[in-house]
Design an enzyme around this catalytic site. Sequence first.
Site, PDB file in Angstrom:
ATOM      1  N   ASP A 188      74.852  -4.649 -38.187  1.00 18.45           N
ATOM      2  CA  ASP A 188      73.871  -5.569 -38.769  1.00 18.45           C
ATOM      3  C   ASP A 188      74.492  -6.957 -38.872  1.00 18.45           C
ATOM      4  O   ASP A 188      75.701  -7.117 -38.762  1.00 18.45           O
ATOM      5  CB  ASP A 188      73.393  -5.073 -40.146  1.00 18.45           C
ATOM      6  CG  ASP A 188      74.541  -4.609 -41.006  1.00 18.45           C
ATOM      7  OD1 ASP A 188      75.651  -5.134 -40.844  1.00 18.45           O
ATOM      8  OD2 ASP A 188      74.330  -3.726 -41.851  1.00 18.45           O
ATOM      9  N   ASP A 198      85.389  -7.939 -50.008  1.00 16.09           N
ATOM     10  CA  ASP A 198      86.374  -6.883 -50.235  1.00 16.09           C
ATOM     11  C   ASP A 198      87.685  -7.038 -49.455  1.00 16.09           C
ATOM     12  O   ASP A 198      88.756  -7.094 -50.041  1.00 16.09           O
ATOM     13  CB  ASP A 198      85.740  -5.500 -50.013  1.00 16.09           C
ATOM     14  CG  ASP A 198      84.916  -5.388 -48.745  1.00 16.09           C
ATOM     15  OD1 ASP A 198      84.904  -6.350 -47.956  1.00 16.09           O
ATOM     16  OD2 ASP A 198      84.288  -4.336 -48.530  1.00 16.09           O
ATOM     17  N   ASP A 243      74.795 -10.323 -41.214  1.00 25.50           N
ATOM     18  CA  ASP A 243      74.552 -10.955 -42.506  1.00 25.50           C
ATOM     19  C   ASP A 243      74.751 -12.453 -42.378  1.00 25.50           C
ATOM     20  O   ASP A 243      75.605 -12.915 -41.631  1.00 25.50           O
ATOM     21  CB  ASP A 243      75.493 -10.375 -43.559  1.00 25.50           C
ATOM     22  CG  ASP A 243      75.136  -8.923 -43.852  1.00 25.50           C
ATOM     23  OD1 ASP A 243      73.950  -8.644 -44.078  1.00 25.50           O
ATOM     24  OD2 ASP A 243      76.038  -8.074 -43.806  1.00 25.50           O
TER      25      ASP A 243
HETATM   26  P1  ATP Z   1      79.350  -2.259 -41.459  1.00 22.05           P
HETATM   27  O1  ATP Z   1      78.020  -2.967 -41.490  1.00 22.05           O
HETATM   28  O2  ATP Z   1      79.968  -2.153 -40.112  1.00 22.05           O
HETATM   29  O3  ATP Z   1      79.328  -0.998 -42.213  1.00 22.05           O
HETATM   30  P2  ATP Z   1      80.194  -4.491 -43.081  1.00 22.05           P
HETATM   31  O4  ATP Z   1      81.562  -5.059 -43.358  1.00 22.05           O
HETATM   32  O5  ATP Z   1      79.217  -5.382 -42.404  1.00 22.05           O
HETATM   33  O6  ATP Z   1      80.404  -3.162 -42.268  1.00 22.05           O
HETATM   34  P3  ATP Z   1      78.241  -4.276 -45.151  1.00 22.05           P
HETATM   35  O7  ATP Z   1      78.069  -3.193 -46.141  1.00 22.05           O
HETATM   36  O8  ATP Z   1      77.199  -4.532 -44.136  1.00 22.05           O
HETATM   37  O9  ATP Z   1      79.638  -3.981 -44.448  1.00 22.05           O
HETATM   38  O10 ATP Z   1      78.535  -5.588 -45.995  1.00 22.05           O
HETATM   39  C1  ATP Z   1      78.569  -6.891 -45.447  1.00 22.05           C
HETATM   40  C2  ATP Z   1      79.678  -7.711 -46.080  1.00 22.05           C
HETATM   41  O11 ATP Z   1      79.464  -7.822 -47.491  1.00 22.05           O
HETATM   42  C3  ATP Z   1      81.088  -7.128 -45.937  1.00 22.05           C
HETATM   43  O12 ATP Z   1      81.670  -7.438 -44.704  1.00 22.05           O
HETATM   44  C4  ATP Z   1      81.810  -7.746 -47.122  1.00 22.05           C
HETATM   45  O13 ATP Z   1      82.178  -9.061 -46.844  1.00 22.05           O
HETATM   46  C5  ATP Z   1      80.713  -7.776 -48.186  1.00 22.05           C
HETATM   47  N1  ATP Z   1      80.737  -6.535 -49.020  1.00 22.05           N
HETATM   48  C6  ATP Z   1      80.013  -5.415 -48.813  1.00 22.05           C
HETATM   49  N2  ATP Z   1      80.267  -4.498 -49.751  1.00 22.05           N
HETATM   50  C7  ATP Z   1      81.176  -5.036 -50.587  1.00 22.05           C
HETATM   51  C8  ATP Z   1      81.828  -4.597 -51.762  1.00 22.05           C
HETATM   52  N3  ATP Z   1      81.595  -3.381 -52.266  1.00 22.05           N
HETATM   53  N4  ATP Z   1      82.694  -5.450 -52.373  1.00 22.05           N
HETATM   54  C9  ATP Z   1      82.923  -6.684 -51.872  1.00 22.05           C
HETATM   55  N5  ATP Z   1      82.340  -7.154 -50.767  1.00 22.05           N
HETATM   56  C10 ATP Z   1      81.479  -6.368 -50.118  1.00 22.05           C
HETATM   57 MG    MG Z   2      77.288  -4.939 -42.000  1.00 24.16          MG
END
Ligand code: ATP
Ligand code: MG
Length: 403
Positions: A58, A132, A60
């Site tokens: 996805d 994170d 963001d």
């Molecule tokens: P994927 O979509 O591949 O699972 P992602 O890193 O994009 O991995 P998402 O859950 O889509 O994970 O979250 C987007 C972003 O939001 C992360 O890359 C991070 O910067 C932030 N984020 C998400 N969850 C947390 C959390 N629990 N604590 C701190 N930051 C977070």
């Molecule tokens: Mg993501």
Amino acid sequence: MFRRKKSSNPVRKKVNFDKRLIDRDALKVVQTIAKAGFEVYLVGGCVRDLLLDLKPKDFDIATNAKPEQVNKLFKRSRLIGRRFRLVHVMFSARKYLEVATFRSGQVKTAKSGVIVRDNCYGKIEEDVVRRDFRVNALYYDVRTEEVIDYIGGLEDIDSRQIHIIGEPLVRFEEDPVRMIRAVRFQTKLNFELSNEIKLSIYQQAPLLSNISPARLYEECIKLFHNEYGFKVYERLEKYDLLKHLFKQTRKNDFIKIALNNTSNRIKRNKPVTPAFLFAVFLWQAQNERYQLIKQKQRSIYLAMSQASEEVIINQIKQVSLPRWLTARIKETWMAQTKLEKMQPKKVEDMLASKDFRMAYNFLVLRSQSINPELKPVADFWTKAQVGYKPEDIYSERRKPRSK
Ligand code: ATP
Ligand code: MG
């Protein structure tokens, strides 16, 4: 309330990756916000994945525009979230992109250390430090094709390491889900976890029990519905996290073969359902419970049903399961007894039942792992589906084997 240290002096680096991997709608959203005069970036996991030549799940978007301002720029968008407002820009009934306003590092924590409020707007350098991991805190400027790195995320991409932002014990206390995210990213990206993350996970793992079972359900799907689910499983076990998600589950060959089967299905774009994996994870516990109840309960049906109910009630204290899903799990378990009986008169009904496919797959994987004695039963049902009549299969089974 405390203010987290902000980062300064970013590195801006022109990067090269396959631009076709960027979602076109995400590009449009970024361009519209930029045209209106705001600062706007792709952020988080999508930037990390693009730099590694992986297709992001996805996209963001982060901006200094306030949610109401973003909302005005897109006809098909809506404001969501009460505590922290975000904008969803809609593209179809199933597709939307999330636009978040930079958040400041101001967080309010409860006595336990867990974050209860994280809702003040801020500047990009503050937004960075609330994320994170360093690899998840990179911002991509679509116009200049530069990545903006405040805290060493680019270095970590190069050295294939996962470092947490800030003090690991504190960051895991604020949000224990970050521990299972660390294990998931380590496996997905084939990166190393920093030593301080590893040590802190061992210490903070029990905090996972403070997380709502509904949130853990969503996380479990991300953990296991991918191309590397079994590796994630093994690592969760190694770091002592698994028991905080599935306390009744012990590793066996059935779990291994089922997770690998799920991964293969995903690789081939075949549908998967969490009901199947949960049914596999809890099967042994259900069996053990059933054996005990059966000693007092003469009806196999009632004993099965009671054992299923008890095991599921225990599970949803940790990870909640929607009703439709528990119904399918129970049906799959119940169907195993029926399939094992191979009653000729019931074959047509079984084949026609909506649960047949899943129950059959479940049986086949059992026969290939923990129940090799069920191979002939699995073969029976394989043949039954390709038009063999029950009589043919029975007579074939009675024939002596030719050499
Ligand atoms: P994927 O979509 O591949 O699972 P992602 O890193 O994009 O991995 P998402 O859950 O889509 O994970 O979250 C987007 C972003 O939001 C992360 O890359 C991070 O910067 C932030 N984020 C998400 N969850 C947390 C959390 N629990 N604590 C701190 N930051 C977070
Ligand atoms: Mg993501």
